[in-house]
Design an enzyme around this catalytic site. Structure first.
Site, PDB file in Angstrom:
ATOM      1  N   LYS A 124      -9.434  13.643   3.978  1.00  0.00           N
ATOM      2  CA  LYS A 124      -8.556  12.470   4.052  1.00  0.00           C
ATOM      3  C   LYS A 124      -7.685  12.645   5.283  1.00  0.00           C
ATOM      4  O   LYS A 124      -7.717  13.696   5.912  1.00  0.00           O
ATOM      5  CB  LYS A 124      -7.703  12.328   2.790  1.00  0.00           C
ATOM      6  CG  LYS A 124      -6.996  13.633   2.373  1.00  0.00           C
ATOM      7  CD  LYS A 124      -6.242  13.502   1.071  1.00  0.00           C
ATOM      8  CE  LYS A 124      -7.114  13.594  -0.155  1.00  0.00           C
ATOM      9  NZ  LYS A 124      -7.267  12.335  -0.873  1.00  0.00           N
ATOM     10  N   ARG A 125      -6.907  11.606   5.638  1.00  0.00           N
ATOM     11  CA  ARG A 125      -5.972  11.782   6.741  1.00  0.00           C
ATOM     12  C   ARG A 125      -5.093  13.001   6.490  1.00  0.00           C
ATOM     13  O   ARG A 125      -4.745  13.304   5.350  1.00  0.00           O
ATOM     14  CB  ARG A 125      -5.098  10.534   6.901  1.00  0.00           C
ATOM     15  CG  ARG A 125      -5.831   9.342   7.488  1.00  0.00           C
ATOM     16  CD  ARG A 125      -6.394   9.619   8.868  1.00  0.00           C
ATOM     17  NE  ARG A 125      -5.345   9.736   9.849  1.00  0.00           N
ATOM     18  CZ  ARG A 125      -5.026   8.787  10.739  1.00  0.00           C
ATOM     19  NH1 ARG A 125      -5.713   7.664  10.780  1.00  0.00           N
ATOM     20  NH2 ARG A 125      -4.047   8.987  11.598  1.00  0.00           N
ATOM     21  N   THR A 143      -8.739   6.293  -2.622  1.00  0.00           N
ATOM     22  CA  THR A 143     -10.085   5.829  -2.926  1.00  0.00           C
ATOM     23  C   THR A 143     -11.079   6.963  -2.694  1.00  0.00           C
ATOM     24  O   THR A 143     -12.170   6.954  -3.261  1.00  0.00           O
ATOM     25  CB  THR A 143     -10.481   4.623  -2.061  1.00  0.00           C
ATOM     26  OG1 THR A 143     -10.171   4.906  -0.691  1.00  0.00           O
ATOM     27  CG2 THR A 143      -9.757   3.361  -2.504  1.00  0.00           C
ATOM     28  N   LYS A 166     -14.664   8.018  -4.700  1.00  0.00           N
ATOM     29  CA  LYS A 166     -15.972   8.289  -4.084  1.00  0.00           C
ATOM     30  C   LYS A 166     -16.501   9.644  -4.537  1.00  0.00           C
ATOM     31  O   LYS A 166     -17.687   9.789  -4.850  1.00  0.00           O
ATOM     32  CB  LYS A 166     -15.845   8.303  -2.551  1.00  0.00           C
ATOM     33  CG  LYS A 166     -15.381   7.001  -1.937  1.00  0.00           C
ATOM     34  CD  LYS A 166     -15.010   7.208  -0.463  1.00  0.00           C
ATOM     35  CE  LYS A 166     -14.170   6.063   0.054  1.00  0.00           C
ATOM     36  NZ  LYS A 166     -13.527   6.392   1.353  1.00  0.00           N
ATOM     37  N   LYS A 178      -0.103  14.355   1.464  1.00  0.00           N
ATOM     38  CA  LYS A 178      -1.420  14.624   0.879  1.00  0.00           C
ATOM     39  C   LYS A 178      -1.628  16.123   0.626  1.00  0.00           C
ATOM     40  O   LYS A 178      -2.589  16.526  -0.019  1.00  0.00           O
ATOM     41  CB  LYS A 178      -2.516  14.064   1.781  1.00  0.00           C
ATOM     42  CG  LYS A 178      -2.535  12.524   1.820  1.00  0.00           C
ATOM     43  CD  LYS A 178      -3.606  12.016   2.768  1.00  0.00           C
ATOM     44  CE  LYS A 178      -3.654  10.501   2.890  1.00  0.00           C
ATOM     45  NZ  LYS A 178      -4.401   9.844   1.795  1.00  0.00           N
ATOM     46  N   HIS A 194       0.798  -1.229   0.000  1.00  0.00           N
ATOM     47  CA  HIS A 194       0.000   0.000   0.000  1.00  0.00           C
ATOM     48  C   HIS A 194       0.825   1.271   0.000  1.00  0.00           C
ATOM     49  O   HIS A 194       0.258   2.361  -0.001  1.00  0.00           O
ATOM     50  CB  HIS A 194      -0.918   0.034   1.226  1.00  0.00           C
ATOM     51  CG  HIS A 194      -2.090  -0.894   1.132  1.00  0.00           C
ATOM     52  ND1 HIS A 194      -3.286  -0.526   0.570  1.00  0.00           N
ATOM     53  CD2 HIS A 194      -2.237  -2.183   1.516  1.00  0.00           C
ATOM     54  CE1 HIS A 194      -4.132  -1.543   0.632  1.00  0.00           C
ATOM     55  NE2 HIS A 194      -3.520  -2.568   1.202  1.00  0.00           N
TER      56      HIS A 194
HETATM   57  C1  LIG Z   1     -12.275   6.649   1.656  1.00  0.00           C
HETATM   58  C2  LIG Z   1     -11.849   7.037   3.003  1.00  0.00           C
HETATM   59  C3  LIG Z   1     -10.510   7.324   3.257  1.00  0.00           C
HETATM   60  C4  LIG Z   1      -9.445   7.299   2.182  1.00  0.00           C
HETATM   61  O1  LIG Z   1      -9.387   8.564   1.569  1.00  0.00           O
HETATM   62  P1  LIG Z   1      -8.177   8.970   0.611  1.00  0.00           P
HETATM   63  O2  LIG Z   1      -8.623  10.275   0.042  1.00  0.00           O
HETATM   64  O3  LIG Z   1      -8.080   7.917  -0.437  1.00  0.00           O
HETATM   65  O4  LIG Z   1      -6.973   9.090   1.457  1.00  0.00           O
HETATM   66  C5  LIG Z   1     -10.147   7.690   4.536  1.00  0.00           C
HETATM   67  N1  LIG Z   1     -11.062   7.779   5.523  1.00  0.00           N
HETATM   68  C6  LIG Z   1     -12.372   7.527   5.307  1.00  0.00           C
HETATM   69  C7  LIG Z   1     -13.330   7.662   6.430  1.00  0.00           C
HETATM   70  C8  LIG Z   1     -12.812   7.147   4.044  1.00  0.00           C
HETATM   71  O5  LIG Z   1     -14.103   6.893   3.852  1.00  0.00           O
END
Ligand SMILES: *Cc1c(COP(=O)(O)O)cnc(C)c1O
Length: 827
Positions: A558-559, A666, A670, A564, A367
């Site tokens: 995101k985190r 991911t 979404k 990022k 990952h």
């Molecule tokens: C999808 C998701 C992530 C991953 O987000 P990235 O933008 O790909 O880092 C992290 N936390 C939650 C709660 C998510 O639903």
């Protein structure tokens, strides 16, 4: 067992509103024991959860029986994290009983939304990696694949985040406080787990040596099962989570000495093992408890898997034909050594046979390429906790290095580089190397990431065996991330192309013909607006901040991590603020920039970035000169439930990681699936999203991975960018001088230093100018709502590839070699 067991009569099966209402009343009396007048919303939630659970239970039992009878090859997904979120809404939609439930609750005088909101968000994961595991389970169940999740039943999941004075505060996530109606404790499914101790060798008469791991400290792993309903409700798979329990033997030692109190106290201590999820995303800290958690869940899962196999098979020879085990990152990589121990030491297989079986069972998903996230364990720590496993790893390594030597004769350096043991940093075990050596297939999670794996961190392994590393681009489940999260859009889509998209996301391409359809576009815009209005309401309720649903919702969720680049977004926000104040762009499109995300508790700079976002928001949101043209929001406690609320309201999706750092992402999928346009770098799955939705329908900026690499090699000088770009200089000087922290001007010095003194590792300054220019293109397009909507629709239409159903089909076919076991061809 007979499939139509005459003893079983399912009486809680009705799917009509009347049946559901009856079940609700039944549970209120017999499970909760309350009258309607005294029942709280949470009581009604429990009743509804139990009502749905009843309907899952029989399907679940049927599925397990179907698998038992067919004895197919099963796949086991081993993951230290499962970020599943709430279960009720998902279960109702997958059983297609949501309308009946709404009606039933209405008849009982209850507000459906309020009841559903009572559920705790199950946050047994940090972020993308854990959420991927949850999406994969949903897809495996939907595809009728015999797939099992294995993990840890943490008593405390991901911490709850609040913001106090602009700063992140962490609170324990006591998610089991009110019980968990979705889990079934299995006190009889119990395995011993050993730690510490020493190894003694016994030589048998035939000359063979057996290894006994003795004087260990033992624990028990107890199973809790949770149902995973597939869409349509035919297959309900299982996720088994392990909880640490002390052994009775262990207690007895103390009890015999008459020290009752100490015995009970000690028992509690040993049960601490499954107490809490480590909240670190992409950094590895090498803590003893973490290694013990990993071994604990691996050992319990493998014992359980072998026990299940043994019900049908007398010999071990067919194990690889019946068992596939996927390692989600290196967290369960100790599996390779534990499988060898179980087969050789416990089940008396020869080393050669055991190794042949093991390497046909495991596969490993990588990952991350970032060195600080690659797990290594100090040999000394490992030796004390798992002495037998260290021996096994040494033997695996010795044999592996023999092979390497034959393959690359005379190359001494390659042995050093490929060894499972890193001899240079105080002797450490490289878990990724163990995972690769013990697996038949290794996969990356997006094309670029896989190519970089092959050309950088695992280049030697790729040269050694060019078939082992393959790509499996990530995906997301359309059930949760469109059907459930965005009912308005889901309904619009279904009205126009039917409902098959829910399980065949490729069907979304049929929406392309509506991109220029006026009525469709009008409805599409209205749905987005309504979603934005709801999010605005939530922001007002949570933060007391008014935001305008007509403004562009610019979403960065995101985190919080340097790679990022939330900070790059902040630099743009401040640039925009300055431009508005100067009157440079008098009719700039109003924007609401929304951030959400958690920082690892020990990651000081990430926490500093959260504070900066909040401080910048404070100044901008309260500046009368801005006149509503710009708002900055930090929504606390990003989790799956909040993601479900935010994502449908997004106009713009920020996916701006430094190229080459985000393995896939991911969140990007979404957001695009929900009709947001992406502003992003050519990183991770962004590249493949662009291939699918078209370059014209995305805002791409910045250095490519290759250019970023070149720039670093040539000697990157961030200070030059600072000196040469006046707007950038002003922005950084404002932060450095305390413009956003007047009470404490030095507050953001660590951020300034990271950029200007410590080399700006993530190339923010190099990408700044292009990013700001790209944001101008965003503004221009947003000024034309029809054109914007057209492109948003084309994004939705192009996202078919990113269903986790597609990903799981690829894993099933290319890695696991497992097939669906559906009701018709099953038992
Ligand atoms: C999808 C998701 C992530 C991953 O987000 P990235 O933008 O790909 O880092 C992290 N936390 C939650 C709660 C998510 O639903």
């Amino acid at each position: 067992m007979n499939q139509k067991d005459p003893i079983l009569h399912f009486q809680r099966a009705g799917m009509g509103a009347g049946d559901i209402q009856e079940s609700l009343s039944d549970h209120l009396t017999y499970s909760i024991s309350k009258y309607p007048v005294t029942a709280t919303s949470h009581d009604w939630y429990e009743c509804l959860a139990l009502t749905i659970r009843d309907r899952l239970a029989e399907r679940w039992m049927e599925t397990m029986q179907r698998y038992y009878c067919a004895d197919p090859k099963r796949v086991y997904y081993l993951s230290l994290e499962f970020l599943v979120g709430r279960a009720l809404g998902n279960a109702m939609l997958n059983l297609e009983v949501d309308d009946a439930c709404k009606e039933a609750l209405y008849e009982l005088g209850q507000d459906f939304e309020k009841v559903v909101q009572q559920e705790y968000d199950a946050a047994l994961g940090n972020g993308g990696l854990g959420r991927l595991a949850a999406c994969f389970l949903d897809s495996m169940a939907t595809l009728d694949l015999p797939g099992y999740g294995y993990g840890i039943r943490y008593e405390y999941g991901m911490f709850r985040q609040s913001i106090d004075g602009g700063m992140q505060v962490e609170h324990p996530d006591n998610w089991l406080r009110y019980g968990n109606p979705w889990e079934f404790p299995r006190p009889e499914v119990l395995y011993p787990i050993k730690f510490y101790g020493r190894v003694v060798d016994y030589k048998h008469e035939d000359g063979s040596v057996h290894h006994h791991w003795i004087d260990t400290e033992d624990l028990m792993a107890m199973a809790y099962d949770m149902p995973v309903p597939g869409y349509g409700g035919k297959t309900v798979n299982n996720i088994r989570l392990w909880s640490a329990k002390s052994t009775r033997d262990f207690d007895l030692r103390y009890f015999n000495q008459g020290n009752y109190i100490e015995a009970v106290a000690d028992k509690n201590e040993s049960e601490n093992l499954s107490k809490v999820l480590y909240p670190d995303d992409s950094t590895e800290m090498g803590r003893e408890l973490r290694l013990k958690q990993q071994f604990f869940f691996v050992s319990a899962s493998l014992q359980d898997i072998l026990t299940r196999y043994r019900k049908h098979h007398a010999s071990w020879d067919e194990l690889p034909e019946k068992v596939a085990i996927q390692l989600n990152d290196t967290h369960p990589a100790i599996s390779v050594a534990e499988m060898m121990r179980l087969l050789v030491d416990m089940h008396r297989q020869t080393w050669e046979h055991a190794w042949s079986l093991t390497t046909r069972i495991f596969s490993y998903t990588n990952h991350t390429l970032m060195p600080e996230a690659l797990e290594t364990w100090k040999v000394s720590l490992f030796e004390s906790i798992l002495p037998r496993h260290l021996q096994i790893i040494y033997q695996i390594n010795a044999e592996f290095l023999q092979d390497v030597m034959h393959h690359f004769p005379g190359d001494q350096d390659i042995l050093r580089r490929m060894s499972i043991i890193d001899e240079e940093h105080g002797r450490r075990i490289r878990m990724s190397h163990l995972a690769i050596v013990g697996s038949h297939t290794v996969n990356g999670v997006a094309k670029l990431h896989t190519e970089l794996m092959k050309s950088t961190i695992f280049a030697d392994f790729h040269r050694f065996n060019s078939d082992k590393i393959i790509n499996m681009t990530n995906g997301i489940t359309p059930r949760r991330w469109l059907n459930q999260a965005n009912p308005g859009l889901a309904e619009l889509i279904t009205e126009h192309i039917g409902k098959s998209w829910v399980t065949q996301l490729d069907k979304l391409t049929e929406l392309r013909k509506f991109a220029d359809d006026e009525t469709f576009t009008r409805k599409f815009i209205a749905i987005k607006h309504e979603n934005k209005r709801k999010l605005a309401q939530l922001i007002d309720k949570r933060l007391g901040l008014a935001v305008d649903p007509d403004s562009l919702f610019d979403i960065h969720i995101k985190r919080i991590h340097e790679y990022k680049r939330q900070l790059l977004n902040v630099l743009h926000v401040i640039t925009r603020y300055n431009r508005i104040r100067c009157g440079t762009y008098p009719d700039l499109t109003p924007r609401t920039v929304i951030f959400a995300g958690k920082a690892a508790p020990g990651y000081a700079l990430a926490k500093c970035i959260i504070r900066l976002i909040n401080d910048v928001g404070d100044i901008i949101n309260n500046d009368p000169l801005i006149d509503g043209k710009l708002k900055v929001v930090f929504l606390p406690n990003y989790d799956v439930s909040n993601a479900e609320r935010i994502i449908p309201a997004a106009d713009l999706s920020e996916q701006i990681s430094t190229a080459g750092t985000e393995a896939s992402g991911t969140g990007n999928m979404k957001l695009a699936l929900n009709g947001a346009l992406t502003i992003g770098t050519l990183d991770g799955a962004n590249i493949e999203i662009m291939e699918e939705v078209g370059e014209d329908n995305m805002f791409i900026f910045g250095l490519t991975a290759q250019e970023a690499d070149d720039l670093r090699r040539q000697g990157y000088r961030p200070h030059d960018y600072y000196e040469q770009n006046h707007e950038l200089k002003v922005v950084l000087d404002m932060i450095a001088s305390g413009f956003f922290s007047p009470g404490e001007p030095q507050r953001y010095q660590p951020i300034i230093d990271a950029l200007l003194q410590q080399g700006d590792r993530y190339l923010l300054l190099a990408d700044y100018a292009d990013y700001v220019k790209c944001q101008e293109r965003v503004d221009a397009l947003y000024g034309d709502p029809q054109q914007w909507a057209r492109r948003a629709i084309l994004n939705v239409a192009g996202m078919g590839k990113f269903s986790s159903d597609r990903t799981i089909k690829e894993y099933a076919e290319k890695i696991w070699h497992v097939k669906p076991v559906s009701c018709d061809n099953g038992a």
